[in-house]
Design a protein around this motif. Structure first.
Motif, mmCIF file in Angstrom:
data_model
loop_
_atom_site.group_PDB
_atom_site.id
_atom_site.type_symbol
_atom_site.label_atom_id
_atom_site.label_comp_id
_atom_site.label_asym_id
_atom_site.label_seq_id
_atom_site.Cartn_x
_atom_site.Cartn_y
_atom_site.Cartn_z
ATOM 1 N N GLY A 276 7.486 -6.777 10.369
ATOM 2 C CA GLY A 276 6.594 -6.861 9.212
ATOM 3 C C GLY A 276 5.151 -7.091 9.610
ATOM 4 N N PHE A 277 4.935 -7.933 10.641
ATOM 5 C CA PHE A 277 3.577 -8.177 11.126
ATOM 6 C C PHE A 277 2.968 -6.894 11.667
ATOM 7 C CE2 PHE A 277 0.890 -9.006 14.877
ATOM 8 C CZ PHE A 277 -0.178 -9.647 14.252
ATOM 9 N N GLY A 278 3.748 -6.152 12.461
ATOM 10 C CA GLY A 278 3.247 -4.892 13.012
ATOM 11 C C GLY A 278 2.940 -3.886 11.926
ATOM 12 N N ALA A 279 3.804 -3.822 10.907
ATOM 13 C CA ALA A 279 3.590 -2.888 9.797
ATOM 14 C C ALA A 279 2.335 -3.240 9.006
ATOM 15 C CB ALA A 279 4.815 -2.883 8.887
ATOM 16 N N LEU A 280 2.123 -4.542 8.771
ATOM 17 C CA LEU A 280 0.938 -4.984 8.030
ATOM 18 C C LEU A 280 -0.336 -4.666 8.801
ATOM 19 C CD1 LEU A 280 -0.328 -6.504 5.637
ATOM 20 C CD2 LEU A 280 -0.005 -8.634 6.924
ATOM 21 N N LEU A 281 -0.343 -4.975 10.096
ATOM 22 C CA LEU A 281 -1.500 -4.694 10.938
ATOM 23 C C LEU A 281 -1.797 -3.197 10.962
ATOM 24 C CD1 LEU A 281 -3.630 -5.688 13.002
ATOM 25 C CD2 LEU A 281 -1.878 -5.416 14.785
ATOM 26 N N SER A 282 -0.758 -2.395 11.126
ATOM 27 C CA SER A 282 -0.914 -0.945 11.165
ATOM 28 C C SER A 282 -1.438 -0.405 9.835
ATOM 29 C CB SER A 282 0.435 -0.296 11.490
ATOM 30 O OG SER A 282 0.342 1.099 11.478
ATOM 31 N N THR A 283 -0.943 -0.958 8.742
ATOM 32 C CA THR A 283 -1.368 -0.528 7.411
ATOM 33 C C THR A 283 -2.862 -0.781 7.206
ATOM 34 O OG1 THR A 283 0.828 -0.949 6.480
ATOM 35 C CG2 THR A 283 -1.026 -0.874 4.934
ATOM 36 N N VAL A 284 -3.319 -1.977 7.586
ATOM 37 C CA VAL A 284 -4.727 -2.334 7.423
ATOM 38 C C VAL A 284 -5.625 -1.406 8.240
ATOM 39 C CG1 VAL A 284 -6.455 -4.132 7.858
ATOM 40 C CG2 VAL A 284 -4.237 -4.748 6.863
ATOM 41 N N ILE A 285 -5.251 -1.189 9.509
ATOM 42 C CA ILE A 285 -6.057 -0.325 10.377
ATOM 43 C C ILE A 285 -6.092 1.104 9.836
ATOM 44 C CG2 ILE A 285 -6.169 0.727 12.673
ATOM 45 C CD1 ILE A 285 -5.064 -1.907 13.797
ATOM 46 N N ALA A 286 -4.951 1.607 9.401
ATOM 47 C CA ALA A 286 -4.885 2.980 8.893
ATOM 48 C C ALA A 286 -5.726 3.157 7.629
ATOM 49 C CB ALA A 286 -3.430 3.366 8.620
ATOM 50 N N ILE A 287 -5.695 2.165 6.755
ATOM 51 C CA ILE A 287 -6.501 2.245 5.528
ATOM 52 C C ILE A 287 -7.989 2.226 5.863
ATOM 53 C CG2 ILE A 287 -7.161 0.973 3.442
ATOM 54 C CD1 ILE A 287 -4.236 0.132 3.166
ATOM 55 N N LEU A 288 -8.394 1.325 6.755
ATOM 56 C CA LEU A 288 -9.805 1.232 7.134
ATOM 57 C C LEU A 288 -10.281 2.479 7.877
ATOM 58 C CD1 LEU A 288 -10.020 -2.503 8.315
ATOM 59 C CD2 LEU A 288 -10.684 -1.538 6.097
ATOM 60 N N ARG A 289 -9.361 3.164 8.532
ATOM 61 C CA ARG A 289 -9.706 4.380 9.281
ATOM 62 C C ARG A 289 -9.730 5.628 8.403
ATOM 63 N NH1 ARG A 289 -4.991 6.412 12.746
ATOM 64 N NH2 ARG A 289 -4.508 7.202 10.670
ATOM 65 N N ASP A 290 -8.811 5.710 7.430
ATOM 66 C CA ASP A 290 -8.626 6.947 6.674
ATOM 67 C C ASP A 290 -9.192 6.923 5.265
ATOM 68 O OD1 ASP A 290 -7.270 7.868 8.877
ATOM 69 O OD2 ASP A 290 -5.282 7.463 8.070
#
Length: 554
Positions: free
Chosen positions: A168-182
């Motif tokens: 869940g931590f990895g998914a949350l971190l990945s989600t935040v980065i992807a949103i800020l990038r895309d």
């Protein structure tokens, strides 16, 4: 008497409880299948990677059922089987159908219903033939099926709730980065994070992708180094040489060389496994022959009905499908790898060959027409590739089920449910994504790489730069027998180097984590699974939002 009545009442109560949890497992599995199939479809189109979803799905299944206070191997196996099927359906479609668009075909020329029936029919036949061969592959041959074994180990672990925290931590971190990038929060403004980070004045570029980082960590330092080595040879040596010598079509040449290595590696696996006990074992059972004959007949009828093909050509397609399913079962069982791109290419080359051979032949006063178009060729390749994808998945799940003591029939129907859900989701997502994204193909700044589908297009009229392709195939074939990671080496040659660097960074992190401690490395592995989930789901979400926004404006 009273004891018998109590026993019957208790039995009825247990039956109702069991039935309710089976229904709950199916509902959870269907919801998960939607998420897994959509995220897998985006992942393979965006990055050309289709990692097995089994471990991730096992963790999700265990955690979700734990919320309902019902965690045992059998229930988890049902949920896991339904969820995981969609990933392989996604791979089969993504490896083939975008090729038609890359060649200049129009999205509106593809019949949505026909594509859905093709994917669904391929999924069903893949499940059926795999189930027919299961006794030979799982029992007689005693193949390892390492993915199924690893999944069982995850389910059997007593630390599932803690594991899910790391995922869940990895998914949350990945989600935040992807949103800020895309996602740009203000119209006309740049996103907060860049898509590609450059340093040394553009000498080296990194793709900002948690998903690729997670893939690299899972592959490990050895395989990612082979991936990096392939990319480095092209980026630092051959590409500058091509520029100096002004060699035209260098990208096509290096792509064919890289994919030749991948195909050669796959052929080596097939050759080694095919000449083991295949002929001796399979000619013994007449029951097996009749089962194959009956369902092959159904397949021939189905293909002829869907595409109005002559019976002979439908027969050829089904024979290709059965052959590739058998090879897929052996390769997944022995290596844990499923070479879907090889099955797509085998189908395309065979159909193209018979089309050229038979089309236009004069028969008395008539001219024979195969009625095979470019679109139909890709659809038939999709049919075979989806079937092979489901083969690897269901056999891995049956390996898991043999250890959790669940009835194979339950897993079979679970696989059918997941395949049906995945077929519906992926078919509709195909039209959604390609209506939004027009810049597709394995080149810089592409919206969707569609790596394997692009590879398949190079075989529609034969093989360009065939000498270079076969040189790569020969190298890949030889390297396999020296236990060299030829597959990842070939991928490194093929994909853009800025993506390779991100994958290699994941491999380096794996190496560092393993030197800290094995427990720390295992926790990082769980986080890396989460990194893969978050970005893929964000990608699908943004695509859907963009699609419906454009649709609303129209």
């Amino acid at each position: 008497m009273a004891k018998k009545i109590n026993s019957k009442m208790k039995s009825k109560k247990n039956f109702k409880t069991s039935s309710s949890f089976i229904l709950l497992s199916i509902i959870i599995g269907i919801i998960g299948a939607v998420i897994v199939s959509s995220s897998s479809f985006y992942t393979v189109l965006k990055f050309g990677a289709l990692p097995w979803a089994s471990v991730m799905v096992a963790l999700i299944s265990t955690s979700t059922l734990g919320f309902f206070k019902k965690v045992n191997g059998r229930e988890v196996s049902i949920v896991h089987t339904i969820m995981s099927a969609g990933a392989m359906v996604a791979g089969g479609v993504a490896f083939t159908m975008p090729g038609y668009l890359i060649l200049g075909g129009k999205l509106e020329n593809i019949d949505r219903m026909q594509l859905w029936v093709t994917v669904l029919f391929g999924s069903i036949l893949g499940c059926i033939f795999s189930f027919i061969f299961k006794q030979k592959l799982l029992e007689s041959e005693e193949l390892e099926f390492p993915i199924g074994e690893a999944t069982f180990n995850v389910i059997n672990s007593g630390e599932n709730s803690e594991n899910m925290t790391y995922v869940g931590f990895g998914a949350l971190l990945s989600t935040v980065i992807a949103i800020l990038r895309d996602f740009s929060f203000m119209r006309g403004k740049k996103t907060i994070l860049p898509t590609i980070y450059s340093f040394k004045k553009g000498f080296l570029n990194f793709y900002v992708s948690p998903l690729l980082l997670g893939i690299g960590y899972i592959l490990g330092i050895a395989k990612t180094f082979a991936w990096f080595l392939g990319g480095a040879l092209i980026y630092f040596i051959f590409q500058p040489f091509a520029l100096i010598k002004k060699i035209e079509n260098f990208d096509i040449m290096k792509n064919n060389f890289g994919m030749g290595i991948i195909v050669g590696f796959g052929i080596a696996v097939i050759v080694k496994l095919f000449f083991s006990k295949y002929e001796e074992e399979y000619r013994k059972s007449s029951n097996l022959f009749w089962k194959i004959a009956i369902f092959a007949g159904i397949g021939i009828f189905g293909i002829s009905w869907i595409y109005k093909l002559p019976v002979f050509l439908s027969f050829i397609v089904v024979i290709i499908c059965i052959f590739c399913i058998i090879i897929s079962g052996y390769t997944v069982g022995k290596t844990g790898l499923n070479f879907l791109e090889i099955y797509a290419v085998i189908t395309i080359l065979t159909i193209t060959f018979f089309n050229k051979l038979l089309n236009g032949i004069r028969m008395e006063n008539a001219v024979f027409s195969t009625r095979i178009t470019t679109l139909m060729t890709f659809c038939l390749a999709c049919f075979v590739t989806v079937a092979c994808g489901l083969c690897g998945n269901i056999l891995n799940n049956l390996k898991l089920g043999s250890q959790t003591k669940i009835a194979p029939s339950k897993q079979f129907f679970g696989e059918l449910i997941g395949a049906a859900v995945g077929s519906f989701v992926v078919t509709n997502l195909f039209f959604t994504l390609f209506d939004v994204y027009k810049n597709i193909g394995p080149h810089n700044n592409a919206d969707l790489m569609a790596l394997q589908a692009s590879f398949a297009t190079s075989f529609i009229d034969g093989i360009p730069f065939i000498q270079i392709f076969w040189l790569g195939a020969l190298i890949g074939f030889v390297l396999y027998f020296f236990n060299v990671s030829a597959l990842t080496f070939g991928i490194g040659i093929y994909v853009p180097f800025y993506m390779t660097l991100t994958v290699f960074l994941g491999g380096i992190l794996n190496f560092v984590a393993s030197r800290v401690s094995s427990k720390f490395s295992e926790k990082c592995l769980l986080v890396s699974n989460g990194l893969m989930i978050g970005e893929a789901i964000v990608g699908v979400g943004i695509s859907l939002i963009t699609y419906y926004f454009v649709l609303f404006q129209k």
